[in-house]
Design a protein around this motif. Structure first.
Motif, PDB file in Angstrom:
ATOM      1  N   TYR A  35       0.794  -1.217   0.000  1.00 27.16           N
ATOM      2  CA  TYR A  35       0.000   0.000   0.000  1.00 27.16           C
ATOM      3  C   TYR A  35       0.836   1.281   0.000  1.00 27.16           C
ATOM      4  CZ  TYR A  35      -3.642  -3.376   1.105  1.00 27.16           C
ATOM      5  OH  TYR A  35      -4.486  -4.447   1.054  1.00 27.16           O
ATOM      6  N   TYR A  36       1.978   1.257   0.665  1.00 27.21           N
ATOM      7  CA  TYR A  36       2.791   2.473   0.691  1.00 27.21           C
ATOM      8  C   TYR A  36       3.466   2.722  -0.652  1.00 27.21           C
ATOM      9  CZ  TYR A  36       1.762   2.593   5.596  1.00 27.21           C
ATOM     10  OH  TYR A  36       1.086   2.658   6.787  1.00 27.21           O
ATOM     11  N   GLY A  58      -7.270   5.899  -7.129  1.00 25.29           N
ATOM     12  CA  GLY A  58      -6.270   5.058  -6.469  1.00 25.29           C
ATOM     13  C   GLY A  58      -5.879   5.599  -5.116  1.00 25.29           C
ATOM     14  N   LEU A  59      -5.774   6.929  -5.001  1.00 25.55           N
ATOM     15  CA  LEU A  59      -5.459   7.553  -3.710  1.00 25.55           C
ATOM     16  C   LEU A  59      -6.563   7.278  -2.688  1.00 25.55           C
ATOM     17  CD1 LEU A  59      -3.992  11.044  -4.714  1.00 25.55           C
ATOM     18  CD2 LEU A  59      -2.776   9.148  -3.636  1.00 25.55           C
ATOM     19  N   VAL A  60      -7.811   7.313  -3.155  1.00 29.56           N
ATOM     20  CA  VAL A  60      -8.940   7.029  -2.261  1.00 29.56           C
ATOM     21  C   VAL A  60      -8.843   5.608  -1.713  1.00 29.56           C
ATOM     22  CG1 VAL A  60     -11.447   6.719  -2.137  1.00 29.56           C
ATOM     23  CG2 VAL A  60     -10.500   8.659  -3.393  1.00 29.56           C
ATOM     24  N   ILE A  61      -8.710   4.634  -2.616  1.00 32.74           N
ATOM     25  CA  ILE A  61      -8.701   3.224  -2.215  1.00 32.74           C
ATOM     26  C   ILE A  61      -7.490   2.894  -1.352  1.00 32.74           C
ATOM     27  CG2 ILE A  61      -8.697   0.843  -3.030  1.00 32.74           C
ATOM     28  CD1 ILE A  61     -11.307   2.450  -3.522  1.00 32.74           C
ATOM     29  N   THR A  62      -6.333   3.439  -1.720  1.00 35.67           N
ATOM     30  CA  THR A  62      -5.117   3.158  -0.947  1.00 35.67           C
ATOM     31  C   THR A  62      -5.232   3.703   0.467  1.00 35.67           C
ATOM     32  OG1 THR A  62      -3.819   3.299  -2.981  1.00 35.67           O
ATOM     33  CG2 THR A  62      -2.603   3.363  -0.917  1.00 35.67           C
ATOM     34  N   ILE A  64      -7.946   4.132   2.121  1.00 34.08           N
ATOM     35  CA  ILE A  64      -8.900   3.268   2.832  1.00 34.08           C
ATOM     36  C   ILE A  64      -8.186   2.017   3.337  1.00 34.08           C
ATOM     37  CG2 ILE A  64     -10.918   1.767   2.552  1.00 34.08           C
ATOM     38  CD1 ILE A  64     -12.060   3.865   0.615  1.00 34.08           C
ATOM     39  N   GLU A  65      -7.371   1.407   2.482  1.00 27.94           N
ATOM     40  CA  GLU A  65      -6.637   0.202   2.874  1.00 27.94           C
ATOM     41  C   GLU A  65      -5.677   0.477   4.030  1.00 27.94           C
ATOM     42  OE1 GLU A  65      -7.144  -2.739   2.035  1.00 27.94           O
ATOM     43  OE2 GLU A  65      -8.341  -2.615   0.210  1.00 27.94           O
ATOM     44  N   LEU A  66      -5.157   1.708   4.087  1.00 24.97           N
ATOM     45  CA  LEU A  66      -4.245   2.093   5.167  1.00 24.97           C
ATOM     46  C   LEU A  66      -4.982   2.613   6.395  1.00 24.97           C
ATOM     47  CD1 LEU A  66      -1.499   3.861   3.009  1.00 24.97           C
ATOM     48  CD2 LEU A  66      -1.215   1.765   4.333  1.00 24.97           C
ATOM     49  N   ASN A  67      -6.325   2.518   6.337  1.00 19.52           N
ATOM     50  CA  ASN A  67      -7.177   2.975   7.438  1.00 19.52           C
ATOM     51  C   ASN A  67      -7.058   4.476   7.681  1.00 19.52           C
ATOM     52  OD1 ASN A  67      -9.171   2.269   9.297  1.00 19.52           O
ATOM     53  ND2 ASN A  67      -7.730   2.275  10.995  1.00 19.52           N
ATOM     54  N   GLU A  71      -8.387  10.960   5.264  1.00 16.83           N
ATOM     55  CA  GLU A  71      -7.684  11.302   4.027  1.00 16.83           C
ATOM     56  C   GLU A  71      -8.483  10.818   2.821  1.00 16.83           C
ATOM     57  OE1 GLU A  71      -4.795  13.003   3.169  1.00 16.83           O
ATOM     58  OE2 GLU A  71      -5.008  13.731   5.223  1.00 16.83           O
ATOM     59  N   ALA A  72      -8.991   9.590   2.899  1.00 20.74           N
ATOM     60  CA  ALA A  72      -9.794   9.038   1.805  1.00 20.74           C
ATOM     61  C   ALA A  72     -11.040   9.891   1.583  1.00 20.74           C
ATOM     62  CB  ALA A  72     -10.181   7.597   2.126  1.00 20.74           C
ATOM     63  N   ARG A  73     -11.639  10.333   2.670  1.00 24.33           N
ATOM     64  CA  ARG A  73     -12.842  11.182   2.577  1.00 24.33           C
ATOM     65  C   ARG A  73     -12.526  12.480   1.839  1.00 24.33           C
ATOM     66  NH1 ARG A  73     -16.478  13.431   7.687  1.00 24.33           N
ATOM     67  NH2 ARG A  73     -17.543  15.076   6.556  1.00 24.33           N
ATOM     68  N   LYS A  74     -11.399  13.104   2.171  1.00 20.58           N
ATOM     69  CA  LYS A  74     -11.025  14.374   1.523  1.00 20.58           C
ATOM     70  C   LYS A  74     -10.816  14.178   0.021  1.00 20.58           C
ATOM     71  CE  LYS A  74      -8.760  16.185   5.670  1.00 20.58           C
ATOM     72  NZ  LYS A  74      -7.450  16.457   6.319  1.00 20.58           N
TER      73      LYS A  74
END
Length: 349
Positions: A35-36, A58-62, A64-67, A71-74
């Motif tokens: 993920y990183y 991809g930034l959104v999903i990654t 999310i995977e990193l919890n 950040e995913a919401r933004k």
């Protein structure tokens, strides 16, 4: 891309297909659960082409995977506002994030607006209506809780005092619940309770990491004294950065990947979880020694022991060419931390 001294725009010539290659590498890393690495590729892609739909998604999903749900919401919100990507697909992810973050009022407001103004795709309509119904119920329940709270406590102080008492002397489950609920109460008493908890020598270090993370999400600028694993140190929440922590963690897994992932993919996936749990327990400190080979070797040994593998400790140490005593110390420390995490998780079930 910047300007030259004469005021002319810099002419940056990209290699043909560079962005597509970066996005492809990001997607591959995401599938391989690196993920990183995925995060880095997607970030590089958006720096070169800010509105690239696949890179932004991809930034959104990654995240999310990193919890990293905030950040995913933004990223989701900015995609919706800028009209990037498939609107309803992005909306579905965004609403799911809002639910996970407990922002039910925003879900209700958003979906009621969308449903009133637009016709939902048939394959998504049922899902959106279910989320709307659930969020309405949750906001209604929240109102009932507030009403009961106002009836049962004088000016709210009794409830806050009970939560502080749970934080100070409760079991891990009560302390975890208290941390979550106190995060919505901004008062000097709560701040003092946080200070006491973070420097308390007997308090669970994993819970301390959760509290530090929550303080960071609340944009605290305060400095707190923290005691973890026999060491007391100060942490300025406003200056905390995860970059180095995450980079070292990823480097260790990259090294382990060379020795373990092809041989036993399931074991590699399992020790990844152990490693990130361990780093989170140490947070905001870093593991010692800061030696990639030592920690990769320790994870290999730990994983092999968990599945009762045939490799001996000596054989594994030889593969990494590291100090056996340092590795032994690293393995033992990870076992202690993992037992703490299991104790905490068991108390939540």
């Amino acid at each position: 891309m910047g300007k030259q001294e004469n005021g002319q725009e810099d002419n940056v010539i990209l290699f043909p297909g560079l962005i597509a290659k970066l996005v492809e590498k990001g997607m591959t890393s995401l599938k391989e659960k690196k993920y990183y690495d995925a995060l880095r590729y997607f970030q590089e892609s958006t720096e070169l082409e800010e509105s690239h739909p696949q890179a932004r998604y991809g930034l959104v999903i990654t995240n999310i995977e990193l919890n990293r749900l905030e950040e995913a919401r933004k990223h989701c919100e900015s995609m919706l506002n800028e009209g990037i990507g498939q609107y309803y697909d992005i909306l579905q992810v965004y609403v799911s994030l809002l639910v996970q973050l407990g922002d039910y009022q925003e879900v209700v407001h958003l979906l009621e607006t969308v449903i009133a103004e637009e016709k939902l795709p048939p394959n998504m309509a049922e899902s959106f209506y279910q989320l709307l119904d659930f969020s309405r119920q949750m906001t209604s329940d929240s109102v009932e809780i507030v009403e009961d709270y106002e009836e049962d406590s004088i000016d709210g102080m009794t409830n806050t005092e009970e939560l502080i008492q749970n934080l100070e002397g409760g079991d891990p489950d009560q302390q975890w619940g208290a941390i979550q609920r106190l995060s919505q109460i901004n008062s000097p008493k709560v701040q003092e309770a946080y200070r006491s908890f973070l420097k308390g020598k007997e308090n669970n270090p994993v819970l301390k990491s959760y509290l530090i993370q929550i303080l960071k999400e609340l944009h605290s600028k305060e400095t707190f004294e923290v005691h973890k694993f026999g060491e007391t140190f100060e942490v300025n929440i406003g200056q905390l950065e995860d970059i180095f922590h995450e980079k070292f963690g990823a480097n260790v897994l990259d090294r382990l990947d060379k020795s373990l992932s092809q041989k036993s993919p399931s074991l590699y996936e399992m020790v990844q979880q152990v490693w990130w749990h361990y780093l989170f327990a140490l947070y905001p400190k870093s593991p010692k020694p800061l030696h990639t080979e030592t920690w990769a070797c320790a994870l290999h040994i730990l994983g092999s022991a968990l599945i009762e593998g045939e490799e001996t400790t000596e054989e594994i140490v030889d593969q990494y060419e590291v100090d056996e005593k340092e590795v032994e110390s690293a393995v033992n420390h990870m076992k202690v931390i993992e037992s703490l995490i299991l104790t905490l998780n068991d108390s939540h079930t």
